[in-house]
Design a protein around this motif. Structure first.
Motif, PDB file in Angstrom:
ATOM      1  N   THR A 100       0.832  -1.209   0.000  1.00 19.94           N
ATOM      2  CA  THR A 100       0.000   0.000   0.000  1.00 19.94           C
ATOM      3  C   THR A 100       0.861   1.252   0.000  1.00 19.94           C
ATOM      4  O   THR A 100       0.502   2.259  -0.610  1.00 19.94           O
ATOM      5  CB  THR A 100      -0.946   0.033   1.218  1.00 19.94           C
ATOM      6  N   LEU A 110       1.993   1.841  -3.503  1.00 19.96           N
ATOM      7  CA  LEU A 110       0.932   2.316  -4.381  1.00 19.96           C
ATOM      8  C   LEU A 110       0.482   3.729  -4.023  1.00 19.96           C
ATOM      9  O   LEU A 110       0.399   4.598  -4.893  1.00 19.96           O
ATOM     10  CB  LEU A 110      -0.250   1.353  -4.298  1.00 19.96           C
ATOM     11  N   HIS A 111       0.199   3.959  -2.745  1.00 23.10           N
ATOM     12  CA  HIS A 111      -0.422   5.227  -2.342  1.00 23.10           C
ATOM     13  C   HIS A 111       0.591   6.343  -2.076  1.00 23.10           C
ATOM     14  O   HIS A 111       0.287   7.515  -2.328  1.00 23.10           O
ATOM     15  CB  HIS A 111      -1.275   5.016  -1.094  1.00 23.10           C
ATOM     16  N   LYS A 152       3.432   6.050  -5.395  1.00 29.81           N
ATOM     17  CA  LYS A 152       2.785   6.079  -6.712  1.00 29.81           C
ATOM     18  C   LYS A 152       3.513   5.143  -7.679  1.00 29.81           C
ATOM     19  O   LYS A 152       3.785   5.472  -8.838  1.00 29.81           O
ATOM     20  CB  LYS A 152       2.755   7.503  -7.286  1.00 29.81           C
ATOM     21  N   PRO A 172       2.868   1.563  -8.940  1.00 32.24           N
ATOM     22  CA  PRO A 172       2.054   0.351  -9.027  1.00 32.24           C
ATOM     23  C   PRO A 172       2.855  -0.885  -9.388  1.00 32.24           C
ATOM     24  O   PRO A 172       2.489  -2.004  -8.992  1.00 32.24           O
ATOM     25  CB  PRO A 172       1.020   0.697 -10.109  1.00 32.24           C
ATOM     26  N   ASP A 173       3.955  -0.730 -10.129  1.00 29.07           N
ATOM     27  CA  ASP A 173       4.772  -1.893 -10.485  1.00 29.07           C
ATOM     28  C   ASP A 173       5.410  -2.514  -9.249  1.00 29.07           C
ATOM     29  O   ASP A 173       5.422  -3.742  -9.083  1.00 29.07           O
ATOM     30  CB  ASP A 173       5.855  -1.490 -11.487  1.00 29.07           C
ATOM     31  N   CYS A 183       4.314  -2.191  -6.211  1.00 27.33           N
ATOM     32  CA  CYS A 183       3.199  -2.764  -5.456  1.00 27.33           C
ATOM     33  C   CYS A 183       2.866  -4.150  -5.976  1.00 27.33           C
ATOM     34  O   CYS A 183       2.690  -5.101  -5.210  1.00 27.33           O
ATOM     35  CB  CYS A 183       1.986  -1.846  -5.549  1.00 27.33           C
ATOM     36  N   ARG A 184       2.822  -4.294  -7.299  1.00 27.37           N
ATOM     37  CA  ARG A 184       2.468  -5.570  -7.928  1.00 27.37           C
ATOM     38  C   ARG A 184       3.513  -6.640  -7.608  1.00 27.37           C
ATOM     39  O   ARG A 184       3.165  -7.810  -7.392  1.00 27.37           O
ATOM     40  CB  ARG A 184       2.335  -5.369  -9.437  1.00 27.37           C
ATOM     41  N   LEU A 210      -5.046  -4.519  -5.733  1.00 24.25           N
ATOM     42  CA  LEU A 210      -3.687  -3.988  -5.587  1.00 24.25           C
ATOM     43  C   LEU A 210      -2.793  -4.435  -6.725  1.00 24.25           C
ATOM     44  O   LEU A 210      -1.848  -3.717  -7.108  1.00 24.25           O
ATOM     45  CB  LEU A 210      -3.102  -4.434  -4.242  1.00 24.25           C
ATOM     46  N   ARG A 211      -3.070  -5.593  -7.263  1.00 23.71           N
ATOM     47  CA  ARG A 211      -2.244  -6.097  -8.356  1.00 23.71           C
ATOM     48  C   ARG A 211      -2.583  -5.394  -9.672  1.00 23.71           C
ATOM     49  O   ARG A 211      -1.812  -5.446 -10.636  1.00 23.71           O
ATOM     50  CB  ARG A 211      -2.445  -7.610  -8.490  1.00 23.71           C
ATOM     51  N   GLY A 212      -3.734  -4.741  -9.688  1.00 28.47           N
ATOM     52  CA  GLY A 212      -4.120  -3.978 -10.871  1.00 28.47           C
ATOM     53  C   GLY A 212      -4.873  -4.785 -11.906  1.00 28.47           C
ATOM     54  O   GLY A 212      -4.928  -4.391 -13.076  1.00 28.47           O
TER      55      GLY A 212
END
Length: 267
Positions: A226, A229-230, A233, A235-236, A238-239, A261-263
């Motif tokens: 998190t 991601l948050h 920023k 997302p990769d 996070c994934r 969360l994985r998108g």
């Protein structure tokens, strides 16, 4: 909002009596959990249970109301009697009992001095919280060099949203035991919620430390994801963490929050 204490599914800390906490980080993934009832997203503390339950007396049928009246202590002198609670509940249950009592005191048909009654209700709530604080404080005083005692004290403060005091306790626990996993994770959550760059950097360092201590610590990995991601920023990144969690616990693969969360587009 705010970072409230929680224990992940692998935590095995002993549970002393006192207050039970609310979930961690309502705006974060970890707060909602990925294991349903198996996620112990409740901190420590079991001392105060609302006899009427979290939904208040209106939720009870007539028989239940009668039984409740039979169980309710006579008189109105102690905090438990004022709030109509007995030993053994969660902090959320205590707050619910206070809410019900205040609603009754503010009702148009209340028979008595409403202002005086409201004062007694708030005094009772504060007294029960203080009783639990004293329980943890006495444990720290008895064993000042015990990291677990400091952790439980911090968890109590995090439960009642006194985050500065909680942070201090967690830092002391880590000083005493640098590998105290739960203190590292909870401290990182508090730092993450602060939101400034320095705190985010320190939070990430503590999440990394959690994974170094236990490379299967999915709780810290979720929180770290998190943050990626948050706060970052990213997302990769996070994934990557979410995929690692799925490797460790494949049953989480199709959980909607994992997919989110994985998108995954169909999350």
């Amino acid at each position: 909002g705010g970072a409230r204490a929680w224990e992940g599914p692998h935590a095995t800390r002993r549970m002393p009596p006192a207050l039970s906490s609310a979930p961690a980080m309502s705006t974060r993934f970890a707060a909602r959990g990925v294991r349903g009832a198996n996620v112990r997203a409740r901190a420590l503390a079991q001392r105060i249970v609302a006899a009427a339950g979290d939904n208040g007396p209106d939720a009870l049928n007539k028989d239940a109301k009668r039984r409740q009246m039979e169980m309710t202590p006579k008189g109105d002198d102690t905090p438990e009697q004022i709030l109509r609670v007995s030993r053994g509940t969660s902090f959320e249950g205590l707050k619910a009992a206070r809410r019900v009592a205040l609603e009754q005191a503010n009702a148009p048909g209340f028979d008595g001095d409403a202002e005086q009654r409201i004062g007694k209700i708030n005094w009772a709530f504060d007294a029960l919280v203080e009783e639990s604080r004293a329980f943890f404080a006495n444990a720290v005083e008895a064993k000042p060099d015990d990291a677990d005692a400091r952790y439980r004290m911090g968890n109590f403060y995090q439960t009642i949203e006194k985050f500065g005091e909680a942070e201090e306790c967690y830092r002391r626990a880590i000083d005493l035991d640098p590998r105290h996993l739960d203190s590292c994770n909870n401290l990182a959550m508090i730092l993450q919620e602060k939101g400034d760059e320095k705190s985010i950097d320190e939070a990430e360092a503590y999440y990394l430390k959690c994974v170094e201590i236990d490379n299967r610590c999915v709780d810290a990995m979720f929180n770290w994801a998190t943050l990626k991601l948050h706060c970052r920023k990213d997302p990769d990144a996070c994934r990557v963490l979410i995929n690692q969690i799925v490797v460790i616990e494949p049953e989480l693969k199709d959980h909607k929050l994992v997919k989110l969360l994985r998108g995954d587009e169909d999350a």
